[in-house]
Design a protein around this motif. Structure first.
Motif, PDB file in Angstrom:
ATOM      1  N   ASP A   1      44.158  39.064  31.370  1.00 46.43           N
ATOM      2  CA  ASP A   1      44.890  38.207  30.423  1.00 46.43           C
ATOM      3  C   ASP A   1      43.954  37.407  29.531  1.00 46.43           C
ATOM      4  OD1 ASP A   1      47.553  37.366  32.782  1.00 46.43           O
ATOM      5  OD2 ASP A   1      47.343  39.040  31.366  1.00 46.43           O
ATOM      6  N   SER A   2      42.649  37.497  29.789  1.00 44.11           N
ATOM      7  CA  SER A   2      41.672  36.741  29.009  1.00 44.11           C
ATOM      8  C   SER A   2      41.053  37.617  27.929  1.00 44.11           C
ATOM      9  CB  SER A   2      40.575  36.190  29.935  1.00 44.11           C
ATOM     10  OG  SER A   2      39.841  37.255  30.519  1.00 44.11           O
ATOM     11  N   SER A   3      40.162  37.037  27.150  1.00 49.85           N
ATOM     12  CA  SER A   3      39.490  37.775  26.067  1.00 49.85           C
ATOM     13  C   SER A   3      38.386  38.650  26.650  1.00 49.85           C
ATOM     14  CB  SER A   3      38.896  36.794  25.047  1.00 49.85           C
ATOM     15  OG  SER A   3      39.913  36.026  24.444  1.00 49.85           O
ATOM     16  N   LEU A   4      38.521  39.942  26.470  1.00 48.44           N
ATOM     17  CA  LEU A   4      37.546  40.898  26.999  1.00 48.44           C
ATOM     18  C   LEU A   4      37.192  41.923  25.934  1.00 48.44           C
ATOM     19  CD1 LEU A   4      39.287  41.728  30.420  1.00 48.44           C
ATOM     20  CD2 LEU A   4      37.273  40.277  30.124  1.00 48.44           C
ATOM     21  N   THR A   5      35.992  42.467  26.058  1.00 44.62           N
ATOM     22  CA  THR A   5      35.645  43.596  25.210  1.00 44.62           C
ATOM     23  C   THR A   5      36.357  44.830  25.746  1.00 44.62           C
ATOM     24  OG1 THR A   5      33.730  44.274  26.530  1.00 44.62           O
ATOM     25  CG2 THR A   5      33.356  42.582  24.844  1.00 44.62           C
TER      26      THR A   5
ATOM     27  N   ASP B   1      35.100  47.628  26.780  1.00 40.55           N
ATOM     28  CA  ASP B   1      34.426  48.131  27.973  1.00 40.55           C
ATOM     29  C   ASP B   1      34.724  47.258  29.188  1.00 40.55           C
ATOM     30  OD1 ASP B   1      31.385  49.296  26.287  1.00 40.55           O
ATOM     31  OD2 ASP B   1      33.327  50.268  26.635  1.00 40.55           O
ATOM     32  N   GLN B   2      34.740  45.933  28.988  1.00 34.20           N
ATOM     33  CA  GLN B   2      35.055  45.024  30.094  1.00 34.20           C
ATOM     34  C   GLN B   2      36.472  45.247  30.588  1.00 34.20           C
ATOM     35  OE1 GLN B   2      34.179  41.343  28.080  1.00 34.20           O
ATOM     36  NE2 GLN B   2      32.201  41.095  29.139  1.00 34.20           N
ATOM     37  N   ARG B   3      37.392  45.451  29.662  1.00 35.43           N
ATOM     38  CA  ARG B   3      38.783  45.659  30.051  1.00 35.43           C
ATOM     39  C   ARG B   3      38.933  46.938  30.870  1.00 35.43           C
ATOM     40  NH1 ARG B   3      43.160  43.137  28.736  1.00 35.43           N
ATOM     41  NH2 ARG B   3      41.998  41.909  27.197  1.00 35.43           N
ATOM     42  N   LYS B   4      38.191  47.976  30.494  1.00 38.65           N
ATOM     43  CA  LYS B   4      38.240  49.231  31.242  1.00 38.65           C
ATOM     44  C   LYS B   4      37.709  49.036  32.659  1.00 38.65           C
ATOM     45  CE  LYS B   4      37.799  52.341  27.269  1.00 38.65           C
ATOM     46  NZ  LYS B   4      36.913  53.336  26.589  1.00 38.65           N
ATOM     47  N   LEU B   5      36.611  48.275  32.769  1.00 35.75           N
ATOM     48  CA  LEU B   5      36.021  48.046  34.084  1.00 35.75           C
ATOM     49  C   LEU B   5      36.954  47.229  34.980  1.00 35.75           C
ATOM     50  CD1 LEU B   5      32.305  47.282  33.106  1.00 35.75           C
ATOM     51  CD2 LEU B   5      33.158  49.302  34.304  1.00 35.75           C
ATOM     52  N   ILE B   6      37.531  46.164  34.428  1.00 39.98           N
ATOM     53  CA  ILE B   6      38.440  45.328  35.214  1.00 39.98           C
ATOM     54  C   ILE B   6      39.696  46.106  35.586  1.00 39.98           C
ATOM     55  CG2 ILE B   6      39.837  43.235  35.217  1.00 39.98           C
ATOM     56  CD1 ILE B   6      36.853  42.754  35.454  1.00 39.98           C
ATOM     57  N   SER B   7      40.178  46.929  34.677  1.00 45.86           N
ATOM     58  CA  SER B   7      41.350  47.762  34.977  1.00 45.86           C
ATOM     59  C   SER B   7      41.039  48.720  36.118  1.00 45.86           C
ATOM     60  CB  SER B   7      41.772  48.545  33.738  1.00 45.86           C
ATOM     61  OG  SER B   7      42.240  47.683  32.718  1.00 45.86           O
ATOM     62  N   ALA B   8      39.807  49.237  36.139  1.00 47.62           N
ATOM     63  CA  ALA B   8      39.397  50.150  37.204  1.00 47.62           C
ATOM     64  C   ALA B   8      39.356  49.417  38.545  1.00 47.62           C
ATOM     65  CB  ALA B   8      38.035  50.760  36.888  1.00 47.62           C
ATOM     66  N   VAL B   9      38.854  48.163  38.525  1.00 45.12           N
ATOM     67  CA  VAL B   9      38.812  47.366  39.747  1.00 45.12           C
ATOM     68  C   VAL B   9      40.227  47.106  40.249  1.00 45.12           C
ATOM     69  CG1 VAL B   9      38.197  45.126  40.723  1.00 45.12           C
ATOM     70  CG2 VAL B   9      36.604  46.276  39.189  1.00 45.12           C
ATOM     71  N   ARG B  10      41.127  46.757  39.349  1.00 46.58           N
ATOM     72  CA  ARG B  10      42.513  46.493  39.740  1.00 46.58           C
ATOM     73  C   ARG B  10      43.161  47.749  40.318  1.00 46.58           C
ATOM     74  NH1 ARG B  10      46.467  42.686  38.567  1.00 46.58           N
ATOM     75  NH2 ARG B  10      48.592  43.481  38.634  1.00 46.58           N
TER      76      ARG B  10
END
Length: 208
Positions: free
Chosen positions: A32-36, A38-47
Motif C-alpha cells: 500500500d506504500s510507494s514502491l518501485t 521491482d520492489q512491488r514485484k519482490l514484495i508480491s512474491a513474498v506475500r
C-alpha cells in the motif's frame, strides 16, 4: 519422526499460523506504500510465498522451541518487535496498539528470548483478533522478581478459568503460552472479566 497426536499437530499449526498472518499483513502494508516496480514485484512474491506456506502448514509442522542456552535479551526491543508485527492488522481494525515501558523497568531479561517472543505473539494476536474497538496495550513494568509483562485490551473479556482450546481455536494460544511460561518458571495470570476487556500478564527475571 515420533507420532504426533492430533492435539499436538493443532498446537503446531496454531503457532505457525499466527506469525504467518503477521508476515502477510506486513507485506500488505508495504504494497500500500510507494514502491518501485521491482520492489512491488519482490514484495508480491513474498506475500504469495507466505500465503502458500500458510496453506501447507497443516502437513508441515515444526516443533516450538522452549529450551535453550541461558542468555540475556533486551525485553523492550523484543516487545517492540512484536507490536510492530501486528501494527498493520491493528490499524486495519481501527485499534490503537502501543507499547508502554514504566520508569525503573529492567532493560535485560535472563533466559531464552524465543519462548518469550512466542508468548507475546500469542497474547497480542489474541488481543487484536478479539478486540473490535479501543486499544491494545503492551506494558513493561518493574516486578518483585524482575519485569512484569502485561497485555491488556478493551475487548469483550475472557473467563480466566477457561484457557482450554475450543473448536474455533479460541484459548489455544493461551494454553500454549501457559505451558511455555511454566517451562520458564513463570505463570500466565488472567485478570480480565467478561464485558470489560482482558488483562494477561507474567513475570520474567531481570538480568541486571
Amino acid at each position: 519422526m515420533s507420532h504426533l497426536t492430533q492435539e499436538a499437530v493443532a498446537d503446531l499449526r496454531h503457532e505457525l499460523r499466527t506469525p504467518l498472518s503477521a508476515v502477510i499483513g506486513l507485506t500488505g502494508l508495504l504494497l500500500d506504500s510507494s514502491l518501485t516496480s521491482d520492489q512491488r514485484k519482490l514484495i508480491s512474491a513474498v506475500r504469495s510465498a507466505g500465503e502458500h506456506l500458510a496453506g501447507v502448514v497443516d502437513v508441515c509442522p515444526v516443533r516450538s522451541v522452549t529450551h535453550g542456552a541461558q542468555n540475556t535479551f533486551a525485553i523492550e526491543t523484543l516487545a517492540s518487535s512484536v507490536v510492530t508485527l501486528f501494527s498493520h492488522e491493528a490499524a486495519r481494525r481501527g485499534l490503537a496498539l502501543r507499547l508502554v515501558t514504566d520508569a525503573g523497568t529492567a532493560r535485560r531479561i535472563l533466559g531464552n528470548a524465543t519462548p518469550v517472543r512466542q508468548v507475546l505473539i500469542n497474547l497480542v494476536s489474541n488481543a487484536v483478533k478479539f478486540t473490535s474497538e479501543g486499544e491494545v496495550v503492551v506494558r513493561l513494568s518493574p516486578s518483585r522478581c524482575g519485569v512484569n509483562v502485561e497485555v491488556s485490551d478493551s475487548g469483550p473479556g475472557f473467563d480466566p478459568t477457561d484457557i482450554g482450546p475450543r473448536t474455533d481455536g479460541t484459548g489455544r494460544g493461551l494454553r500454549i503460552s501457559q505451558q511455555l511460561l511454566m517451562n520458564l518458571g513463570s505463570e500466565l495470570i488472567i485478570t480480565g472479566l467478561h464485558g470489560v476487556g482482558t488483562i494477561v500478564r507474567f513475570d520474567l527475571p531481570a538480568a541486571d
